[in-house]
Enzyme design. Structure first.
Site, PDB file in Angstrom:
ATOM      1  N   HIS A  14       0.848  -1.190   0.000  1.00 27.25           N
ATOM      2  CA  HIS A  14       0.000   0.000   0.000  1.00 27.25           C
ATOM      3  C   HIS A  14       0.882   1.237   0.000  1.00 27.25           C
ATOM      4  O   HIS A  14       1.237   1.796   1.058  1.00 27.25           O
ATOM      5  CB  HIS A  14      -0.915   0.005   1.234  1.00 27.25           C
ATOM      6  CG  HIS A  14      -1.990   1.043   1.183  1.00 27.25           C
ATOM      7  ND1 HIS A  14      -3.333   0.730   1.093  1.00 27.25           N
ATOM      8  CD2 HIS A  14      -1.932   2.395   1.188  1.00 27.25           C
ATOM      9  CE1 HIS A  14      -4.046   1.836   1.055  1.00 27.25           C
ATOM     10  NE2 HIS A  14      -3.209   2.875   1.113  1.00 27.25           N
ATOM     11  N   HIS A  16       1.396   4.832  -2.722  1.00 35.21           N
ATOM     12  CA  HIS A  16       0.897   5.527  -3.906  1.00 35.21           C
ATOM     13  C   HIS A  16       2.063   6.144  -4.662  1.00 35.21           C
ATOM     14  O   HIS A  16       2.865   6.882  -4.069  1.00 35.21           O
ATOM     15  CB  HIS A  16      -0.094   6.614  -3.502  1.00 35.21           C
ATOM     16  CG  HIS A  16      -1.338   6.085  -2.864  1.00 35.21           C
ATOM     17  ND1 HIS A  16      -2.516   5.896  -3.580  1.00 35.21           N
ATOM     18  CD2 HIS A  16      -1.607   5.692  -1.598  1.00 35.21           C
ATOM     19  CE1 HIS A  16      -3.445   5.418  -2.764  1.00 35.21           C
ATOM     20  NE2 HIS A  16      -2.919   5.288  -1.555  1.00 35.21           N
ATOM     21  N   ARG A  69       2.851  15.180 -16.376  1.00 36.23           N
ATOM     22  CA  ARG A  69       2.238  15.462 -17.668  1.00 36.23           C
ATOM     23  C   ARG A  69       2.613  14.460 -18.757  1.00 36.23           C
ATOM     24  O   ARG A  69       1.803  14.194 -19.653  1.00 36.23           O
ATOM     25  CB  ARG A  69       2.648  16.866 -18.138  1.00 36.23           C
ATOM     26  CG  ARG A  69       2.130  17.987 -17.256  1.00 36.23           C
ATOM     27  CD  ARG A  69       0.612  18.044 -17.294  1.00 36.23           C
ATOM     28  NE  ARG A  69       0.071  19.134 -16.504  1.00 36.23           N
ATOM     29  CZ  ARG A  69      -0.203  20.340 -16.955  1.00 36.23           C
ATOM     30  NH1 ARG A  69       0.058  20.643 -18.227  1.00 36.23           N
ATOM     31  NH2 ARG A  69      -0.723  21.254 -16.173  1.00 36.23           N
ATOM     32  N   ASP A 136      -5.851   2.945  -9.179  1.00 31.04           N
ATOM     33  CA  ASP A 136      -6.702   3.341  -8.067  1.00 31.04           C
ATOM     34  C   ASP A 136      -7.785   4.293  -8.558  1.00 31.04           C
ATOM     35  O   ASP A 136      -7.497   5.407  -9.008  1.00 31.04           O
ATOM     36  CB  ASP A 136      -5.832   4.015  -7.003  1.00 31.04           C
ATOM     37  CG  ASP A 136      -6.463   4.000  -5.629  1.00 31.04           C
ATOM     38  OD1 ASP A 136      -7.174   3.028  -5.320  1.00 31.04           O
ATOM     39  OD2 ASP A 136      -6.236   4.952  -4.866  1.00 31.04           O
ATOM     40  N   GLY A 168     -10.398   7.153  -1.583  1.00 31.66           N
ATOM     41  CA  GLY A 168     -11.202   8.365  -1.458  1.00 31.66           C
ATOM     42  C   GLY A 168     -12.200   8.283  -0.325  1.00 31.66           C
ATOM     43  O   GLY A 168     -12.132   7.414   0.542  1.00 31.66           O
ATOM     44  N   HIS A 195      -9.567   0.560  -0.548  1.00 32.23           N
ATOM     45  CA  HIS A 195      -9.405   1.335   0.673  1.00 32.23           C
ATOM     46  C   HIS A 195     -10.744   1.284   1.418  1.00 32.23           C
ATOM     47  O   HIS A 195     -11.799   1.588   0.847  1.00 32.23           O
ATOM     48  CB  HIS A 195      -9.114   2.798   0.351  1.00 32.23           C
ATOM     49  CG  HIS A 195      -7.754   3.077  -0.199  1.00 32.23           C
ATOM     50  ND1 HIS A 195      -7.253   2.478  -1.328  1.00 32.23           N
ATOM     51  CD2 HIS A 195      -6.781   3.934   0.246  1.00 32.23           C
ATOM     52  CE1 HIS A 195      -6.032   2.959  -1.564  1.00 32.23           C
ATOM     53  NE2 HIS A 195      -5.726   3.835  -0.631  1.00 32.23           N
ATOM     54  N   GLU A 198     -11.057   3.203   7.036  1.00 35.60           N
ATOM     55  CA  GLU A 198     -10.099   4.231   7.415  1.00 35.60           C
ATOM     56  C   GLU A 198     -10.912   5.425   7.932  1.00 35.60           C
ATOM     57  O   GLU A 198     -11.137   5.548   9.128  1.00 35.60           O
ATOM     58  CB  GLU A 198      -9.224   4.624   6.221  1.00 35.60           C
ATOM     59  CG  GLU A 198      -8.164   5.658   6.545  1.00 35.60           C
ATOM     60  CD  GLU A 198      -7.486   6.215   5.287  1.00 35.60           C
ATOM     61  OE1 GLU A 198      -6.429   6.836   5.440  1.00 35.60           O
ATOM     62  OE2 GLU A 198      -8.037   6.069   4.178  1.00 35.60           O
ATOM     63  N   ASP A 276       2.066   4.217   2.683  1.00 38.11           N
ATOM     64  CA  ASP A 276       0.987   5.003   2.081  1.00 38.11           C
ATOM     65  C   ASP A 276       1.524   6.114   1.168  1.00 38.11           C
ATOM     66  O   ASP A 276       1.650   5.907  -0.042  1.00 38.11           O
ATOM     67  CB  ASP A 276       0.076   5.565   3.168  1.00 38.11           C
ATOM     68  CG  ASP A 276      -1.324   5.894   2.671  1.00 38.11           C
ATOM     69  OD1 ASP A 276      -1.620   5.635   1.494  1.00 38.11           O
ATOM     70  OD2 ASP A 276      -2.133   6.391   3.466  1.00 38.11           O
TER      71      ASP A 276
END
Length: 342
Positions: A14, A16, A69, A136, A168, A195, A198, A276
């Site tokens: 986990h 990101h 980008r 995700d 989210g 997720h 939490e 995380d």
């Protein structure tokens, strides 16, 4: 940090990719694309990164995504991330990325995934760290957009997208909204993770399991509020991707003393440790293991169990798990004669 925590072989499930970008790299990307940041020098950007509250966290995360980008950007951040993981003795990681942000920018997701895959292959060859990618879905983008993301990920999965996830606001955007998106992923043979548990309580975890058919739970710490859920997680050995420092930073728990990591371990749940969004919470996987030892008082046996859970709970094939577990066991054996100290 303890030498013991650093030398442990590790798998992380986990973390990101966007949230792992260093302040130095964000400054480079902003200058490359002439994007204004709240600060114009490294010290200022580092201060911008320091967690203040959840709204500030979202601001930082959104700013990072605006600065990503091109495929070259993703190649750079993946290479840097995996070099850092290798320095922590991380051997394997399953890493989230947020394609919805880049779909909205009309980016070529196939080219982005190709760039990440190139960096992944080079890191596996040169550094001995392997990474797999999980797309995700952001709940805030809505159910219809979630289906669009899932369809796009299924289309390009053979270019390097392992699974489908969702993150989210759990309470405001419940799992039921995203049932179709997850069904599309499962039908394409992609593992799914959510997720849950939490910001919202046990009902969010139950929905992730029963509606989305999630195979792992991201965070899941508030499962401790429901004994029946804890029994279900234990009996079915459903993995929890626990991120203690993240949970305390964003206010799920006021401090480590209130965090249920130890209770989850002692209840027999399959717990894994994770960072995380490491630079945003001033942590990494070494620090999380150090915290597990010093703040939670976990024993050597409990720590080793969590280390091995990182492989057991992964989406590797059974044959690949066997190879990694043998390697991890060998590294752990060399540490057992040493005192567990910091």
């Amino acid at each position: 940090m303890s030498d013991y925590a650093r030398r442990l072989p590790k798998a992380e499930l986990h973390v990101h990719l966007e949230g792992a970008i260093r302040p130095e790299t964000l400054l480079t990307l902003a200058e490359r694309h002439r994007i204004a940041l709240p600060a114009h020098d490294l010290e200022g950007v580092r201060d911008f990164y320091r967690f203040r509250d959840f709204l500030h966290f979202i601001d930082v995360y959104t700013t990072i995504c605006r600065c990503l980008r091109t495929p070259e950007d993703f190649y750079l951040v993946t290479k840097e991330f995996l070099a850092y993981q290798a320095s922590l003795n991380v051997k394997y990681c399953e890493t989230f990325f947020a394609p919805g942000h880049f779909i909205k920018q009309d980016a070529d997701l196939g080219a982005i995934v190709d760039a990440i895959t190139q960096a992944r292959k080079e890191a596996a060859r040169d550094l001995g760290v392997r990474m797999e990618l999980i797309a995700d879905i952001s709940r805030e983008m809505g159910a219809e957009f979630g289906v669009r993301i899932a369809k796009e990920m299924v289309r390009i999965k053979d270019r390097g997208v392992l699974g489908i996830g969702i993150g989210g606001a759990e309470a405001e955007f419940p799992a039921e909204w995203f049932e179709e998106a997850f069904r599309l992923g499962r039908e394409a043979g992609m593992p799914v993770v959510a997720h849950a548990g939490e910001a919202d309580g046990p009902k969010s975890v139950w929905s992730a399991l029963n509606v989305l058919k999630a195979q792992r739970i991201g965070h899941g710490v508030r499962s401790i509020e429901d004994p029946a859920l804890i029994a279900h997680l234990r009996d079915h050995q459903i993995p929890l991707e626990v991120c203690p420092t993240s949970n305390t930073c964003i206010g799920i728990y006021p401090d480590y003393a209130a965090h249920p990591l130890r209770k989850l371990v002692e209840a027999g749940c399959m717990v894994t440790l994770n960072s995380d969004d490491p630079p945003m919470f001033e942590t990494d996987l070494v620090r999380e293991y150090d915290v597990a030892i010093t703040e939670f008082g976990l024993s050597r046996d409990q720590i080793e169990q969590i280390v091995l859970n990182g492989i057991r709970a992964s989406f590797l094939s059974d044959a690949e798990k066997k190879v990694y577990l043998a390697s991890f066991e060998a590294e752990l054996a060399t540490l057992r004669a040493e005192p567990l100290s910091v």
